[in-house]
Design a protein around this motif. Structure first.
Motif, mmCIF file in Angstrom:
data_model
loop_
_atom_site.group_PDB
_atom_site.id
_atom_site.type_symbol
_atom_site.label_atom_id
_atom_site.label_comp_id
_atom_site.label_asym_id
_atom_site.label_seq_id
_atom_site.Cartn_x
_atom_site.Cartn_y
_atom_site.Cartn_z
ATOM 1 N N ASN A 69 0.839 -1.238 -0.144
ATOM 2 C CA ASN A 69 0.105 -0.055 -0.062
ATOM 3 C C ASN A 69 1.033 1.217 -0.145
ATOM 4 O OD1 ASN A 69 -2.506 -1.335 0.476
ATOM 5 N ND2 ASN A 69 -1.614 -2.241 2.337
ATOM 6 N N MET A 70 0.849 2.284 -0.744
ATOM 7 C CA MET A 70 1.593 3.289 -1.067
ATOM 8 C C MET A 70 0.997 4.446 -0.569
ATOM 9 S SD MET A 70 4.045 1.631 -2.324
ATOM 10 C CE MET A 70 5.049 2.922 -2.711
ATOM 11 N N GLY A 71 1.713 5.328 -0.512
ATOM 12 C CA GLY A 71 1.409 6.768 0.044
ATOM 13 C C GLY A 71 2.206 7.772 -0.142
ATOM 14 N N TRP A 72 1.871 9.090 -0.243
ATOM 15 C CA TRP A 72 2.814 10.177 -0.281
ATOM 16 C C TRP A 72 2.454 11.186 0.651
ATOM 17 C CZ3 TRP A 72 6.774 11.220 -3.654
ATOM 18 C CH2 TRP A 72 6.556 10.188 -5.099
ATOM 19 N N PHE A 73 3.331 11.751 1.247
ATOM 20 C CA PHE A 73 3.367 12.631 2.325
ATOM 21 C C PHE A 73 4.367 13.846 2.043
ATOM 22 C CE2 PHE A 73 1.382 10.443 6.160
ATOM 23 C CZ PHE A 73 1.225 9.187 5.572
ATOM 24 N N ARG A 74 4.052 15.174 2.733
ATOM 25 C CA ARG A 74 5.048 16.018 2.644
ATOM 26 C C ARG A 74 5.211 17.004 3.858
ATOM 27 N NH1 ARG A 74 0.825 20.343 -0.979
ATOM 28 N NH2 ARG A 74 -0.126 21.114 0.939
ATOM 29 N N GLN A 75 6.411 17.580 3.671
ATOM 30 C CA GLN A 75 6.872 18.247 4.869
ATOM 31 C C GLN A 75 7.204 19.674 4.535
ATOM 32 O OE1 GLN A 75 9.670 16.376 7.597
ATOM 33 N NE2 GLN A 75 8.926 17.998 9.315
ATOM 34 N N ALA A 76 6.470 20.761 4.760
ATOM 35 C CA ALA A 76 6.885 22.281 4.379
ATOM 36 C C ALA A 76 7.763 22.603 5.527
ATOM 37 C CB ALA A 76 5.650 23.092 4.411
ATOM 38 N N PRO A 77 8.715 23.689 5.136
ATOM 39 C CA PRO A 77 9.607 24.279 6.398
ATOM 40 C C PRO A 77 8.837 24.976 7.398
ATOM 41 C CG PRO A 77 10.133 24.932 4.066
ATOM 42 C CD PRO A 77 8.842 24.335 3.675
ATOM 43 N N GLY A 78 9.538 24.311 8.502
ATOM 44 C CA GLY A 78 8.912 24.693 9.854
ATOM 45 C C GLY A 78 7.506 24.013 10.302
ATOM 46 N N ALA A 130 6.024 6.647 0.902
ATOM 47 C CA ALA A 130 5.940 5.557 1.742
ATOM 48 C C ALA A 130 5.107 4.585 1.407
ATOM 49 C CB ALA A 130 5.121 6.294 2.974
ATOM 50 N N ALA A 131 5.436 3.125 2.057
ATOM 51 C CA ALA A 131 5.030 2.017 1.891
ATOM 52 C C ALA A 131 4.544 1.075 2.928
ATOM 53 C CB ALA A 131 5.578 1.368 0.661
ATOM 54 N N ASN A 132 3.854 0.247 3.063
ATOM 55 C CA ASN A 132 3.614 -0.632 4.076
ATOM 56 C C ASN A 132 3.293 -2.010 2.982
ATOM 57 O OD1 ASN A 132 0.565 -1.475 4.058
ATOM 58 N ND2 ASN A 132 0.491 0.550 4.956
ATOM 59 N N ASP A 133 3.568 -3.005 3.409
ATOM 60 C CA ASP A 133 3.146 -4.383 3.044
ATOM 61 C C ASP A 133 2.177 -5.344 3.562
ATOM 62 O OD1 ASP A 133 6.354 -6.240 4.013
ATOM 63 O OD2 ASP A 133 4.776 -5.361 5.118
ATOM 64 N N TYR A 134 1.009 -4.539 4.147
ATOM 65 C CA TYR A 134 0.152 -5.291 4.807
ATOM 66 C C TYR A 134 -1.132 -5.858 3.611
ATOM 67 C CZ TYR A 134 1.801 -2.435 8.663
ATOM 68 O OH TYR A 134 2.572 -1.871 9.603
ATOM 69 N N GLY A 135 -0.609 -5.832 2.547
ATOM 70 C CA GLY A 135 -1.711 -6.125 1.379
ATOM 71 C C GLY A 135 -3.082 -5.836 1.627
ATOM 72 N N SER A 136 -3.851 -6.853 1.456
ATOM 73 C CA SER A 136 -5.280 -6.445 1.602
ATOM 74 C C SER A 136 -5.668 -6.408 2.949
ATOM 75 C CB SER A 136 -6.038 -7.918 0.787
ATOM 76 O OG SER A 136 -5.737 -8.888 1.657
ATOM 77 N N SER A 137 -4.896 -6.638 4.014
ATOM 78 C CA SER A 137 -5.418 -6.570 5.460
ATOM 79 C C SER A 137 -5.359 -5.114 5.932
ATOM 80 C CB SER A 137 -4.409 -7.342 6.374
ATOM 81 O OG SER A 137 -3.222 -6.987 6.380
ATOM 82 N N TRP A 138 -4.902 -4.342 5.114
ATOM 83 C CA TRP A 138 -4.726 -2.859 5.641
ATOM 84 C C TRP A 138 -5.991 -2.052 5.179
ATOM 85 C CZ3 TRP A 138 -3.801 1.917 2.480
ATOM 86 C CH2 TRP A 138 -3.440 2.894 3.183
ATOM 87 N N ARG A 139 -6.461 -1.393 6.129
ATOM 88 C CA ARG A 139 -7.491 -0.306 5.994
ATOM 89 C C ARG A 139 -6.932 1.294 6.090
ATOM 90 N NH1 ARG A 139 -8.901 -4.334 4.334
ATOM 91 N NH2 ARG A 139 -10.612 -5.362 4.996
ATOM 92 N N PHE A 140 -7.246 1.925 4.999
ATOM 93 C CA PHE A 140 -6.612 3.193 4.960
ATOM 94 C C PHE A 140 -6.623 4.017 6.175
ATOM 95 C CE2 PHE A 140 -5.388 7.174 3.517
ATOM 96 C CZ PHE A 140 -6.182 8.258 4.090
ATOM 97 N N SER A 149 -4.054 1.882 -2.787
ATOM 98 C CA SER A 149 -4.164 0.495 -1.856
ATOM 99 C C SER A 149 -3.237 -0.317 -2.877
ATOM 100 C CB SER A 149 -5.292 -0.110 -1.640
ATOM 101 O OG SER A 149 -6.104 -0.371 -2.804
ATOM 102 N N TRP A 150 -2.880 -1.692 -2.301
ATOM 103 C CA TRP A 150 -2.267 -2.390 -3.303
ATOM 104 C C TRP A 150 -2.971 -3.038 -4.416
ATOM 105 C CZ3 TRP A 150 -3.967 -7.382 -4.150
ATOM 106 C CH2 TRP A 150 -5.371 -7.618 -3.525
ATOM 107 N N SER A 151 -4.166 -2.901 -4.335
ATOM 108 C CA SER A 151 -5.102 -3.399 -5.564
ATOM 109 C C SER A 151 -5.289 -2.282 -6.489
ATOM 110 C CB SER A 151 -6.432 -3.960 -5.141
ATOM 111 O OG SER A 151 -6.888 -2.821 -4.274
ATOM 112 N N ALA A 152 -4.801 -1.002 -6.157
ATOM 113 C CA ALA A 152 -5.162 0.105 -6.810
ATOM 114 C C ALA A 152 -6.590 0.491 -7.007
ATOM 115 C CB ALA A 152 -4.505 0.111 -8.526
ATOM 116 N N GLY A 153 -6.957 0.168 -6.002
ATOM 117 C CA GLY A 153 -8.574 0.558 -5.604
ATOM 118 C C GLY A 153 -8.852 2.034 -5.494
ATOM 119 N N ARG A 154 -9.663 2.383 -4.704
ATOM 120 C CA ARG A 154 -10.148 3.823 -4.377
ATOM 121 C C ARG A 154 -8.743 4.497 -3.819
ATOM 122 N NH1 ARG A 154 -13.490 5.922 0.684
ATOM 123 N NH2 ARG A 154 -12.931 8.142 0.349
#
Length: 127
Positions: A33-42, A97-107, A52-57
């Motif tokens: 399951n993949m994510g994007w985060f960001r950090q602005a200065p300060g 960022a990523a986790n490898d929880y596959g289908s067991s992960w809930r957003f 999600s891993w399945s490229a769902g919603r």
């Protein structure tokens, strides 16, 4: 061990577009399951988008809805973040960022849900 490498950051004028890429290696990308985060200065790091891993919603932070699109290409083991209509306040270091929880992960937008992190890519939006 999962390795994530971001690319595609840079300097762009307000209203412009960038596409970030995150290449993954190490294990079976299709279960991540993949994510994007960001950090602005300060500021603290914040959630931007996830898929999600399945490229769902896909999931988006309210401040990027309608402007950013997250997608993935499992054949290339890569996740993308297409950023359109960029604003000065989008200036930040963007992290994959990523986790490898596959289908067991809930957003979840929480950082602790993601085990693996890239080094980040800088995005600067000039006003």
């Amino acid at each position: 061990q999962v390795q994530l490498v971001e690319s595609g950051g840079g300097l762009v004028q307000a209203g412009g577009s960038l596409r970030l890429s995150c290449a993954a290696s190490g294990r079976t990308f299709s279960s991540y399951n993949m994510g994007w985060f960001r950090q602005a200065p300060g500021k603290e790091r914040e959630f931007v988008a996830a898929v999600s891993w399945s490229a769902g919603r896909p999931y988006y932070a309210d401040f990027v809805k309608g402007r950013f699109t997250i997608s993935r290409d499992n054949a290339k083991a890569t996740v993308y973040l297409q950023m359109n209509s960029l604003k000065h306040e989008d200036t930040a270091v963007y992290y994959c960022a990523a986790n490898d929880y596959g289908s067991s992960w809930r957003f979840s937008p929480q950082e602790y849900e993601y085990e693996y992190w890239g080094q980040g890519t800088q995005v600067i939006v000039s006003s």
